[in-house]
Scaffold this motif. Structure first.
Motif, PDB file in Angstrom:
ATOM      1  N   ASN A 222       0.833  -1.202   0.000  1.00 43.76           N
ATOM      2  CA  ASN A 222       0.000   0.000   0.000  1.00 43.76           C
ATOM      3  C   ASN A 222       0.870   1.256   0.000  1.00 43.76           C
ATOM      4  N   GLN A 223       1.955   1.245   0.751  1.00 42.99           N
ATOM      5  CA  GLN A 223       2.884   2.382   0.722  1.00 42.99           C
ATOM      6  C   GLN A 223       3.518   2.506  -0.665  1.00 42.99           C
ATOM      7  N   GLN A 224       3.860   1.372  -1.255  1.00 46.55           N
ATOM      8  CA  GLN A 224       4.494   1.390  -2.576  1.00 46.55           C
ATOM      9  C   GLN A 224       3.549   1.948  -3.637  1.00 46.55           C
ATOM     10  N   ILE A 225       2.282   1.692  -3.492  1.00 48.22           N
ATOM     11  CA  ILE A 225       1.304   2.274  -4.418  1.00 48.22           C
ATOM     12  C   ILE A 225       1.453   3.795  -4.396  1.00 48.22           C
TER      13      ILE A 225
ATOM     14  N   MET B 194      -1.323   0.651 -10.491  1.00 45.87           N
ATOM     15  CA  MET B 194      -2.588  -0.048 -10.721  1.00 45.87           C
ATOM     16  C   MET B 194      -2.405  -1.572 -10.742  1.00 45.87           C
ATOM     17  N   MET B 195      -1.224  -2.042 -11.141  1.00 41.32           N
ATOM     18  CA  MET B 195      -0.933  -3.478 -11.039  1.00 41.32           C
ATOM     19  C   MET B 195      -0.929  -3.892  -9.569  1.00 41.32           C
ATOM     20  N   MET B 196      -0.358  -3.051  -8.733  1.00 43.97           N
ATOM     21  CA  MET B 196      -0.303  -3.335  -7.298  1.00 43.97           C
ATOM     22  C   MET B 196      -1.700  -3.294  -6.679  1.00 43.97           C
ATOM     23  N   VAL B 197      -2.509  -2.330  -7.122  1.00 50.97           N
ATOM     24  CA  VAL B 197      -3.901  -2.268  -6.657  1.00 50.97           C
ATOM     25  C   VAL B 197      -4.620  -3.553  -7.045  1.00 50.97           C
TER      26      VAL B 197
END
Length: 175
Positions: free
Chosen positions: A11-14, A55-58
Motif C-alpha cells: 500500500n505504501q508502494q502504491i 494499478m498493477m499493485m492495486v
C-alpha cells in the motif's frame, strides 16, 4: 492471502508509484516548455508506466482480497536548473524504487508469502531496465547538455527501438 506486513508495505508502494507518476509528469512538462518534444514524450510515457505499476499493485491487492489504501502524495519537484537535472532526479528515483521493490520482496520471503514473492519478480526485472534506461539517458544528457538536439536525437532513436508490450506483466486494475 498475502501477509499483512506485505500488504501494508505494498500500500505504501502504491503511493510511491503514484508519486513517481506525478514527478515524471512534472519532468515532461519541463521538457515540453524547453521545446524538447522527444524528451517530454519519454517522460509522459514514463509517467503512464508508473501509474500502470501502481494499478498493477492495486489489482494484486484486490485479487488477494486485501485492503487497498491510496496514500497522500508529496508534491513533485517542478523547477529544474538545466536539462540534465530532471534526468538525474529520475535516475535517483528509479534507484530508490529499486530499493523499495527489493524490500517488498524481502518481506514477502520472510513471511513465506510465495504468491507475493512471485508477483514482485516482474517488478525486479522492470527496475533493472528502468535504472539502465535512465543511467544511459543521463550519460547522454551530461555529454550533450550544450546541444539539446543530440539528446532529442538519442531519445528518438531509443523510442524507435521500442520496448513493446510485455506479456508477462501483471494485470492492472481498471484495464
Amino acid at each position: 492471502m498475502a501477509a499483512e506486513a506485505f500488504i501494508a508495505q505494498l500500500n505504501q508502494q502504491i503511493g510511491h508509484e503514484f508519486a513517481a507518476h506525478q514527478q515524471y509528469v512534472a519532468c515532461a512538462v519541463y521538457y515540453d516548455q524547453q521545446t524538447m518534444q522527444q524528451t517530454a514524450q519519454l517522460f509522459f510515457d514514463q509517467a503512464a508506466e508508473e501509474r500502470s505499476h501502481a494499478m498493477m499493485m492495486v489489482r494484486y491487492l484486490l485479487d488477494a482480497d486485501a485492503e487497498v489504501r491510496i496514500p497522500a502524495l508529496p508534491a513533485p519537484i517542478n523547477d529544474f536548473s538545466d536539462v540534465v537535472a530532471p534526468i538525474a532526479l529520475a535516475l535517483e528515483q528509479e534507484k530508490r524504487v529499486t530499493q523499495q521493490i527489493n524490500e517488498l520482496t524481502r518481506i514477502a520471503r520472510e513471511q513465506f508469502d510465495f504468491a507475493s514473492d512471485q508477483f514482485m519478480q516482474w517488478f525486479i526485472k522492470e527496475q533493472v531496465e528502468e535504472v539502465s534506461k535512465m543511467s544511459d539517458l543521463l550519460a547522454v544528457a551530461k555529454r550533450s547538455a550544450h546541444d539539446v538536439e543530440q539528446i532529442e536525437d538519442y531519445v528518438q532513436r531509443e523510442a524507435a527501438a521500442g520496448e513493446g508490450v510485455d506479456p508477462t506483466a501483471p494485470r492492472a486494475a481498471g484495464v
